[in-house]
Write an enzyme that holds these catalytic residues in place. Structure first.
Site, PDB file in Angstrom:
ATOM      1  N   GLY A 102       2.495  -3.476   4.061  1.00  0.00           N
ATOM      2  CA  GLY A 102       3.200  -4.258   3.049  1.00  0.00           C
ATOM      3  C   GLY A 102       4.635  -4.521   3.446  1.00  0.00           C
ATOM      4  O   GLY A 102       5.530  -4.574   2.603  1.00  0.00           O
ATOM      5  N   ALA A 103       4.853  -4.727   4.752  1.00  0.00           N
ATOM      6  CA  ALA A 103       6.218  -4.794   5.281  1.00  0.00           C
ATOM      7  C   ALA A 103       6.758  -6.206   5.413  1.00  0.00           C
ATOM      8  O   ALA A 103       7.881  -6.393   5.874  1.00  0.00           O
ATOM      9  CB  ALA A 103       6.272  -4.109   6.654  1.00  0.00           C
ATOM     10  N   SER A 142       3.806   3.849 -12.117  1.00  0.00           N
ATOM     11  CA  SER A 142       3.665   4.415 -13.452  1.00  0.00           C
ATOM     12  C   SER A 142       2.571   3.698 -14.240  1.00  0.00           C
ATOM     13  O   SER A 142       2.155   4.168 -15.300  1.00  0.00           O
ATOM     14  CB  SER A 142       4.989   4.324 -14.212  1.00  0.00           C
ATOM     15  OG  SER A 142       5.406   2.972 -14.326  1.00  0.00           O
ATOM     16  N   TYR A 158      -5.228  -3.056 -12.215  1.00  0.00           N
ATOM     17  CA  TYR A 158      -4.088  -2.575 -11.435  1.00  0.00           C
ATOM     18  C   TYR A 158      -3.776  -1.119 -11.767  1.00  0.00           C
ATOM     19  O   TYR A 158      -3.553  -0.296 -10.868  1.00  0.00           O
ATOM     20  CB  TYR A 158      -2.872  -3.456 -11.700  1.00  0.00           C
ATOM     21  CG  TYR A 158      -1.643  -3.032 -10.925  1.00  0.00           C
ATOM     22  CD1 TYR A 158      -1.583  -3.194  -9.554  1.00  0.00           C
ATOM     23  CD2 TYR A 158      -0.550  -2.451 -11.574  1.00  0.00           C
ATOM     24  CE1 TYR A 158      -0.461  -2.797  -8.829  1.00  0.00           C
ATOM     25  CE2 TYR A 158       0.565  -2.055 -10.869  1.00  0.00           C
ATOM     26  CZ  TYR A 158       0.603  -2.226  -9.493  1.00  0.00           C
ATOM     27  OH  TYR A 158       1.708  -1.818  -8.790  1.00  0.00           O
TER      28      TYR A 158
END
Length: 283
Positions: free
Chosen positions: A13-14, A135, A160
């Site tokens: 995910g860079a 979270s 998600y």
């Protein structure tokens, strides 16, 4: 002071967001950065900026993940840090070419497969695995091990949240199975950052990232990247504790998340189900 040896760090995910920000912050300290992204153009641009190597893989295709693992194994003698940072939230229920619900695959199944395929180089490097969770595992998850793919009940937010909870359950499963091999693993929520996250989805959270008011309640990508770097650069057992979930950074200590993360039977069952779904034999 003892000088730390250069490390080999794989960061997924860079190509954008907090992954790209973390790459910029990790650059120039003597470590070898191996950046992974879905967009060749974006990933190459970040890699050029930070003078690192890069690899392209779309986590919506598990064959690309398998090929990525092969290329990383060929390119390295050992991996010191694997930062599983790739992920996203999507809109309507989509099924990948592998036959899996896309949110689950991109956020959980693909990093589960990549990590499992990289266990040997991680053992060689006494590796650290940092899993970017959220979270949302507590706020949005409605986890049903019998309906991981959301075939019977689906919403983008729930999918998600369930996938982020799976990240934490995977963290615990990895520790239970391979902590004795020297692999240390941690999960954390980097905070809600002003990035392109959710921009390609039809989910409600995308609106929070598009409003001008986002600067009032979202952190900067650089802050989110710094939170990721905190765990990449931290010392397991000192800076942070393995087999634990943190919100942003660790000085305040571990944070409350979904109580299901403490269900050892669920941790084990998800591991076996995940291995079956990606075509691996569960250990």
């Amino acid at each position: 002071m003892t000088r730390r040896l250069p490390r080999t760090i794989v960061l997924t995910g860079a190509s954008d967001g907090i992954g790209a920000a973390a790459a910029r912050q990790l650059a120039g300290n003597g470590d070898r950065l191996l950046l992974v992204g879905r967009s060749r153009e974006k990933t190459a641009a970040v890699a050029k900026e930070v003078a690192s190597e890069y690899f392209v893989a779309d986590f919506a295709e598990l064959d690309q993940v398998r090929d990525l693992a092969d290329r990383l194994i060929t390119a390295t003698d050992g991996i010191d840090v694997l930062a599983n940072n790739a992920g996203g939230i999507f809109g309507r229920r989509l099924v990948t070419v592998d036959g899996h619900e896309k949110t689950l695959q991109v956020n959980h199944l693909a990093p589960f497969l990549l990590t499992t395929l990289l266990l040997d180089p991680l053992r060689s490097g006494q590796g650290v695995v940092v899993n970017t969770a959220s979270s949302a595992a507590r706020r949005l998850a409605r986890f049903d091990i019998a309906d991981l793919e959301g075939e019977h009940s689906y919403s983008p937010n729930t999918a998600y949240g369930n996938a982020k909870l799976a990240n934490i359950l995977f963290t615990r499963g990895l520790h239970a199975r391979h902590g004795g091999d020297g692999i240390r693993t941690v999960a954390f929520d980097p905070g809600n950052a002003r990035t392109n996250f959710a921009s390609g989805s039809t989910s409600i959270p995308r609106l929070a990232y598009r409003t001008p008011l986002s600067r009032l309640f979202l952190i900067s990508p650089e802050k989110g990247g710094a939170n990721l770097v905190f765990f990449v650069d931290g010392e397991p057992g000192n800076t942070w504790q393995a087999d634990t979930f943190y919100t942003e950074t660790a000085p305040a200590g571990p944070h409350r998340t979904n109580p299901l993360v403490h269900d050892d039977a669920l941790v084990d069952e998800l591991w076996h189900r995940s291995a079956e779904m990606v075509g691996l034999l569960a250990d």
